[in-house]
Every structure is written in C-alpha cells, then in structure tokens.
Design a protein around this motif. Sequence first.
Motif, PDB file in Angstrom:
ATOM      1  N   UNK A 283      41.431 -73.693  -7.866  1.00 16.52           N
ATOM      2  CA  UNK A 283      40.544 -72.826  -7.079  1.00 16.52           C
ATOM      3  C   UNK A 283      39.692 -71.948  -7.976  1.00 16.52           C
ATOM      4  N   UNK A 284      40.413 -71.265  -8.915  1.00 20.35           N
ATOM      5  CA  UNK A 284      39.704 -70.328  -9.791  1.00 20.35           C
ATOM      6  C   UNK A 284      38.661 -71.057 -10.642  1.00 20.35           C
ATOM      7  N   UNK A 285      39.135 -72.190 -11.256  1.00 23.95           N
ATOM      8  CA  UNK A 285      38.226 -72.947 -12.111  1.00 23.95           C
ATOM      9  C   UNK A 285      37.005 -73.419 -11.297  1.00 23.95           C
ATOM     10  N   UNK A 286      37.327 -73.957 -10.106  1.00 25.85           N
ATOM     11  CA  UNK A 286      36.249 -74.431  -9.230  1.00 25.85           C
ATOM     12  C   UNK A 286      35.264 -73.322  -8.917  1.00 25.85           C
ATOM     13  N   UNK A 287      35.806 -72.120  -8.639  1.00 24.62           N
ATOM     14  CA  UNK A 287      34.961 -70.964  -8.306  1.00 24.62           C
ATOM     15  C   UNK A 287      34.068 -70.586  -9.467  1.00 24.62           C
ATOM     16  N   UNK A 288      34.716 -70.519 -10.685  1.00 25.63           N
ATOM     17  CA  UNK A 288      33.967 -70.129 -11.877  1.00 25.63           C
ATOM     18  C   UNK A 288      32.841 -71.127 -12.169  1.00 25.63           C
ATOM     19  N   UNK A 290      31.322 -73.056 -10.060  1.00 23.89           N
ATOM     20  CA  UNK A 290      30.237 -72.908  -9.080  1.00 23.89           C
ATOM     21  C   UNK A 290      29.318 -71.759  -9.459  1.00 23.89           C
ATOM     22  N   UNK A 291      29.979 -70.647  -9.936  1.00 22.11           N
ATOM     23  CA  UNK A 291      29.184 -69.470 -10.300  1.00 22.11           C
ATOM     24  C   UNK A 291      28.247 -69.770 -11.478  1.00 22.11           C
ATOM     25  N   UNK A 292      28.825 -70.368 -12.567  1.00 25.22           N
ATOM     26  CA  UNK A 292      28.039 -70.596 -13.786  1.00 25.22           C
ATOM     27  C   UNK A 292      26.876 -71.552 -13.523  1.00 25.22           C
ATOM     28  N   UNK A 293      27.125 -72.536 -12.587  1.00 25.48           N
ATOM     29  CA  UNK A 293      26.041 -73.465 -12.298  1.00 25.48           C
ATOM     30  C   UNK A 293      24.947 -72.818 -11.457  1.00 25.48           C
TER      31      UNK A 293
END
Lengths: 294, 142
Positions: A283-288, A290-293
């Motif tokens: 979840x966290x990795x996925x969230x991060x 999404x943010x960076x992209x």
Amino acid sequence: MAALRDIQNKIAAVKKTRQITRAMNMVAAARLRQVQEKTERFKPYAAKFAEVLASLSQGIDPEIHPLLAVPEQVDKVGMILLTADRGLCGSFNMNLINKGQKFLQEQAALGHEAQAHVVGRKGCDYFRRRKTEITTQMPGVMNVIDFDLAVSVARLGLNAFLAGEVQEVYIIYSDFRSMASMPTVVERLLPIQPEPVEGEEAEAGGGLEYITEPSAEEILVDLLPRYLNVRVYSALLNTATSEQASRMTAMDNATKNCKEMIENLTLVYNKARQAAITAELMDIVGGAEALSQG
Amino acid sequence: MANKILLEVVTPDKLLLSKEVDVVVATGVDGEFGVLYGHVPFLSSLAIGELRFKDGNQTEFAAISGGFAEVTGKKVTVLAEAAELAREIDIDRAKRARERAEQRLAQAQQEAMDYARAEAALKRAMLRMRVVERGIGGGGMA
C-alpha cells in the motif's frame, strides 16, 4: 487484523487447556504413586494369606465347604464390575464397561440369568442411561480404596452366593501389569478354586505340618470368606492403579496435542502477520509511487 | 536368656509390627495361647481379642479384629484384617463406635445378618477400649 486477533485468542485458549491437562497429569502421577504404595503394603498380607491357604487346602475335599463346592448346574450368575468414578482417562472405563456388557450377553446366550453389581460412578451412569437393570450400584467409592470397601463389595457376591441366588460369581477388573499393559480381565470369584501350589512354594510350604486349632476344616471355614476379601481388594487396587495410569497417559497425550496445536497456530499467526505487513508495505509503496509519478 | 521369637503383625494396610520378643500371647477362637521360641508349627484362627507380647520387662498390647496366626519355631505371623497397637488406638473413636454399635444392636434385633454385624462391631469397640486401659495400666501381665 480481525483474523490476527482471533488466532491470538485461540492460542491463549489452547495454552490454558494445556496448563490444565498438565496439572491433571501431575495429579494422576501423584495418585498413581499413592495407590502403588498401598499395593506394596498389601503384598505381604496377600502373599502370606495365599501361602497359608494353599498349605491348608491341600488334600481337602471340595465338598466340605459351600464356597468351594462346584455347582452341578448353573442357571444364575453374579457379575461384579469395577469401574472408575471419573472420566478423562482414555478408553479405560469403556473397556471395562464393554467387557461387562459382553459378559452379560454371553450369559444371556447361555440362558443364564445374571445379577450385575457395578462399582464406580462411570459404570453406574452407563447402565442407568441405557436403562439396564442392575442389582447393586456403588457410585463414588473409588476415590478412597480401603479394605472396608473390599469387604462390602465382596459381601455383595458372597451373600447372593450363600443365599443360593447365584451359583457363580465373576469379577471384572483392570489388571495392572505395567504402564503399557492393563488388560480387562474376567475372573471367577465363587466358587473358590484353590490355586495349586507351585514348585518352590510347594517345597517350602509342604515341609511344615501344622498343628491347627481348631481343626483345619474349621479354620478353612473362617479363612475362605476372608480370602474373598483379599481377592476383591487386590482387584480394586489393580483397577485404581490402572485408572490413574490411564489418566496419566491420556493427559500426557492431551498436553502433547496442545503443544502441537499451539505450534501450528503460531505458524498460521506468523504467516497472517507477515501477509498483513506485506500488504501494508505494498500500500505504502504503491501510494509513494503514485505520488512521485504525479 | 532364652532365644527370642520374631513377632510380625500384618494387616492389608501395612506391616504393623515386626519385633523380637520373649513371649506372645494371642486370643484364639478356642481360648488364649502363649508362644515361646521353638514352638511347634501351629496355625490358629484368632477371635476378636487382645494380643500381648513381652520383651524383657515390658509388656505391650494390641487389639486384633479377628484373623489368624501362623507359628513356626522362630516366628509368629499374625494376619488380621484390622489391628492396632494399644498406644495407637483412638479412645474417643472407640467410644463413639461402641455407642453406634449399641444403638444399631437395639434397632437390628430382628434381622439376623445385621445383628451379627452390629455385635461384631460392638465387640471390636469394647476390645479397643479394654486394650487401651490395659496398655496404660502397664506391665500387669501374668
């Protein structure tokens, strides 16, 4: 997360059960020692008794005493079944009860009527639930085994025999041979069959010619009912020893099973925990990501 | 001093006594008998009665609730379903037992079986009390 909590609760519950079974195992071990000590203390009496009886009954006509006389025809028999008061000892009680049931069926097949005397709560409960007619119930007596108990149990058989209500009396009990071997056995109590004197004993006992007072026959009259008490007491002690030994084994197995269950549950718990952490990380990795992209 | 004889009193619960003594006197069904070292092999039924044994100047008493005695030259074995040494008897318990037995005796006049049992219980209780009294009186042995 809910699943994790559930597993934890379950582990705690099994641990508590293990504590109880472990305690019961220790109690059974202590009681086993007590009964074994009692058996040890009884041995000199039983041995001496058998010795005297053997030397007295040599060459004595079985017709002389009603307890020795072999009946010409048998149509009624008595059964004394010894069981435990408590459960949680594996198949111990069931083995005894089955043996008793089988005995009753066999007697019925032979056309004999049977009187049943059941000692111990478990046996009494069983026959009451099945509404089987039994002559005497003695529940709740197996807790403290003493000679008085043996006397009152022996009296059940003796009275019926002397009153002519039955021609034979059998006792069913658990013979404690070792921790691993305690077969249920059926033995004939009445009429009494004097055991033949064997090898060494015959020489030791046979060498002594007693003067007796009163006559040998009269002493025998006094001795035989007491011999019955000795037999019953030894059967009671054997049954009690077997009961405690069975309980020890049963509780030991239960404790082992608990241990196994705890191990398995812990494994499941760890896996679930790992899975939860992984999911969270994703979840966290996925969230991060999404943010960076973005 | 003459040789001593070994006296053993065995009950189903324990070996009550194992002791070398000078004389043993027991109550048989046909009356009292005394045994010294070297007695011929002898077997007797014992009534509910006292057993006394003397070692030197000391005499001790025990209550025997029936059984039998086997005598060989060196040893007396008393087999009893119940036996107590005088000093171990609980006098209050014996008294209570006597009262109970007396009551039951009064009730059970009609039934033969119960009567016999109550009578035996009464005998045992009286015996215990007597033995205690004798034991405390001490040493008055013929």
